[in-house]
Design a protein around this motif. Structure first.
Motif, short mmCIF file in Angstrom:
data_model
loop_
_atom_site.label_atom_id
_atom_site.label_comp_id
_atom_site.label_asym_id
_atom_site.label_seq_id
_atom_site.Cartn_x
_atom_site.Cartn_y
_atom_site.Cartn_z
N ILE A 82 0.98 -1.13 0.14
CA ILE A 82 -0.03 -0.05 0.05
C ILE A 82 0.89 1.24 -0.02
CG2 ILE A 82 -1.54 1.29 1.20
CD1 ILE A 82 -2.85 -1.17 2.44
N LYS A 83 0.42 2.03 -0.99
CA LYS A 83 1.10 3.50 -0.88
C LYS A 83 0.07 4.36 -1.08
CE LYS A 83 5.46 2.32 -3.30
NZ LYS A 83 5.21 0.98 -3.12
N ALA A 84 0.34 5.81 -0.56
CA ALA A 84 -0.67 7.01 -0.45
C ALA A 84 -0.47 7.82 -1.65
CB ALA A 84 -0.58 7.51 1.01
N VAL A 85 -1.36 8.06 -2.09
CA VAL A 85 -1.11 9.10 -3.08
C VAL A 85 -1.75 10.44 -2.79
CG1 VAL A 85 -1.86 10.05 -5.66
CG2 VAL A 85 -1.34 7.54 -5.25
N ALA A 86 -1.14 11.48 -2.55
CA ALA A 86 -1.36 12.93 -1.69
C ALA A 86 -1.57 13.82 -2.92
CB ALA A 86 -0.66 13.20 -0.81
N VAL A 87 -2.83 14.17 -3.21
CA VAL A 87 -3.07 15.34 -4.17
C VAL A 87 -3.47 16.56 -3.27
CG1 VAL A 87 -4.63 16.35 -6.12
CG2 VAL A 87 -4.04 13.67 -5.89
N ILE A 88 -2.77 17.54 -3.59
CA ILE A 88 -2.73 18.77 -2.91
C ILE A 88 -3.04 20.04 -3.59
CG2 ILE A 88 -1.22 20.29 -1.28
CD1 ILE A 88 0.90 17.76 -1.36
N PRO A 89 -4.27 20.38 -3.28
CA PRO A 89 -4.79 21.56 -4.25
C PRO A 89 -4.08 22.89 -3.61
CG PRO A 89 -6.68 20.27 -3.29
CD PRO A 89 -5.32 19.84 -2.68
N ASP A 90 -3.89 23.84 -4.63
CA ASP A 90 -3.41 25.22 -4.53
C ASP A 90 -4.47 26.07 -3.54
OD1 ASP A 90 -1.53 27.03 -4.33
OD2 ASP A 90 -1.97 27.75 -6.44
N PRO A 180 -7.18 20.80 2.48
CA PRO A 180 -8.02 20.27 1.42
C PRO A 180 -7.32 19.16 0.61
CG PRO A 180 -6.56 22.09 0.62
CD PRO A 180 -6.21 22.06 2.27
N THR A 181 -6.14 18.52 1.19
CA THR A 181 -5.55 17.55 0.45
C THR A 181 -6.43 16.24 0.28
OG1 THR A 181 -3.41 18.10 1.19
CG2 THR A 181 -3.39 15.85 0.63
N ILE A 182 -6.36 15.60 -0.92
CA ILE A 182 -7.18 14.41 -0.86
C ILE A 182 -6.01 13.27 -0.89
CG2 ILE A 182 -8.40 13.13 -2.56
CD1 ILE A 182 -10.02 15.46 -1.43
N LEU A 183 -6.44 12.27 -0.13
CA LEU A 183 -5.54 10.96 0.20
C LEU A 183 -6.19 9.64 -0.32
CD1 LEU A 183 -3.01 10.13 1.53
CD2 LEU A 183 -4.48 9.24 3.56
N ALA A 184 -5.41 9.41 -1.56
CA ALA A 184 -5.93 7.98 -1.85
C ALA A 184 -4.96 6.88 -1.58
CB ALA A 184 -6.21 8.11 -3.41
N LEU A 185 -5.54 5.78 -1.22
CA LEU A 185 -4.71 4.57 -0.98
C LEU A 185 -4.68 3.60 -2.08
CD1 LEU A 185 -5.35 3.95 2.92
CD2 LEU A 185 -3.61 5.33 1.70
N ALA A 186 -3.58 3.09 -2.67
CA ALA A 186 -3.67 2.27 -3.65
C ALA A 186 -2.42 1.48 -3.70
CB ALA A 186 -3.34 3.26 -5.04
N THR A 187 -2.62 0.43 -4.61
CA THR A 187 -1.41 -0.55 -4.93
C THR A 187 -0.76 -0.39 -6.10
OG1 THR A 187 -2.96 -2.25 -5.58
CG2 THR A 187 -2.51 -2.31 -3.29
N SER A 188 -1.26 0.27 -6.94
CA SER A 188 -0.72 0.40 -8.42
C SER A 188 -1.57 1.72 -9.32
CB SER A 188 -1.04 -0.93 -9.37
OG SER A 188 -2.48 -1.15 -9.45
N ASN A 189 -0.86 1.85 -10.31
CA ASN A 189 -1.44 3.00 -11.01
C ASN A 189 -1.86 4.46 -10.59
OD1 ASN A 189 -2.18 1.37 -13.39
ND2 ASN A 189 -3.86 0.56 -12.39
N PHE A 190 -0.60 4.58 -9.78
CA PHE A 190 -0.84 5.81 -8.85
C PHE A 190 -0.85 7.07 -9.76
CE2 PHE A 190 2.21 2.66 -6.99
CZ PHE A 190 1.49 2.05 -5.93
N GLU A 191 -0.14 7.28 -10.49
CA GLU A 191 -0.28 8.34 -11.54
C GLU A 191 -1.59 8.78 -12.09
OE1 GLU A 191 2.11 10.83 -15.17
OE2 GLU A 191 2.84 9.00 -14.34
N GLN A 192 -2.03 7.56 -12.45
CA GLN A 192 -3.51 7.69 -13.28
C GLN A 192 -4.46 7.84 -12.17
OE1 GLN A 192 -6.37 3.91 -14.52
NE2 GLN A 192 -5.00 4.58 -16.33
N ILE A 193 -4.43 7.57 -10.83
CA ILE A 193 -5.19 7.91 -9.80
C ILE A 193 -5.08 9.23 -9.45
CG2 ILE A 193 -5.95 7.73 -7.51
CD1 ILE A 193 -5.13 4.73 -7.99
#
Length: 228
Positions: A82-90, A180-193
């Motif tokens: 499991i890795k975390a994808v953190a998307v950080i809005p400006d 406002p950061t969005i956190l997605a947990l994933a096992t693959s396709n991190f960039e696509q997510i």
């Protein structure tokens, strides 16, 4: 370390953030019951806690004495996949404003809903290989995300439209803390997510950056040679 965990209660009133920073990994923190005197204590400005120059000039010389031995932690297993994808809005959401939009009271069924899922989540995130359906279920929420949608454009659509069945590699997605950061947990396709979440913010003319994160090891105390 125990002293620092307790000290964190003084400015922040909880050890959640400092617990993760100090101990690393997947950490749960909790406070022992406070005395009425400690409950009544007001928050201490950082200028009275941090040494100079972090807290300003001539500060931190007499830091407040924290309640003794109240901050504690436990480390949970974390599945290596499991890795975390953190998307950080400006843009920023002040914590005070994020708290203002929360209701004073909650329906009992909503509280029960969250309690059931928080009991599942630590177990689900420690299983290898991860169970996407279980983690997705355990990351559902009825206590804060729906109320904070007015502060974070696109939040509702992101959380409701993304699932393991609609996005390969995804385990679950949520608002990180007050946002406002969005956190997605994933096992693959991190960039696509990440790009899928970013595209929703772009439709609101909001730029983002994103990171792939893994649990850190925590803090190491290194003493100068010759000192015990």
């Amino acid at each position: 370390m125990t002293w620092l965990t307790s000290l964190s209660h003084t400015p922040e009133r909880h050890p959640d953030n400092v617990g993760a920073a100090l101990f690393g990994g997947f950490v749960g923190t909790y406070l022992k019951p406070l005395t009425p005197e400690d409950v009544a204590r007001v928050e201490i400005p950082l200028s009275e806690v941090l040494p100079a120059p972090a807290g300003g000039l001539d500060t931190g010389e007499r830091p407040p004495e924290p309640p003794h031995g109240i901050g504690h932690h436990i480390k949970f297993p974390w599945a290596k996949e499991i890795k975390a994808v953190a998307v950080i809005p400006d843009f920023q959401v002040p914590t005070a404003k994020a708290r203002e939009v929360l209701p004073k009271e909650y329906p009992r069924q909503d509280v029960t809903f969250n309690l059931q899922r928080i009991a599942l989540l630590p177990v689900a995130l420690g299983q290898s290989p991860p169970d996407p359906d279980l983690i997705y279920l355990a990351m559902q929420d009825k206590l804060h995300q729906q109320y904070r949608q007015t502060l974070i454009p696109g939040l509702g659509e992101i959380v409701e439209s993304m699932s393991p069945s609609s996005q390969e590699g995804l385990l679950g997605v949520c608002l990180s803390g007050a946002g406002p950061t969005i956190l997605a947990l994933a096992t693959s396709n991190f960039e696509q997510i990440a790009e899928r979440i970013i595209s929703r913010f772009k439709s609101e003319n909001i730029d983002c950056q994103w990171l792939i994160l893994e649990p850190a090891e925590g803090t190491k105390v290194i003493r100068p040679s010759g000192r015990s």
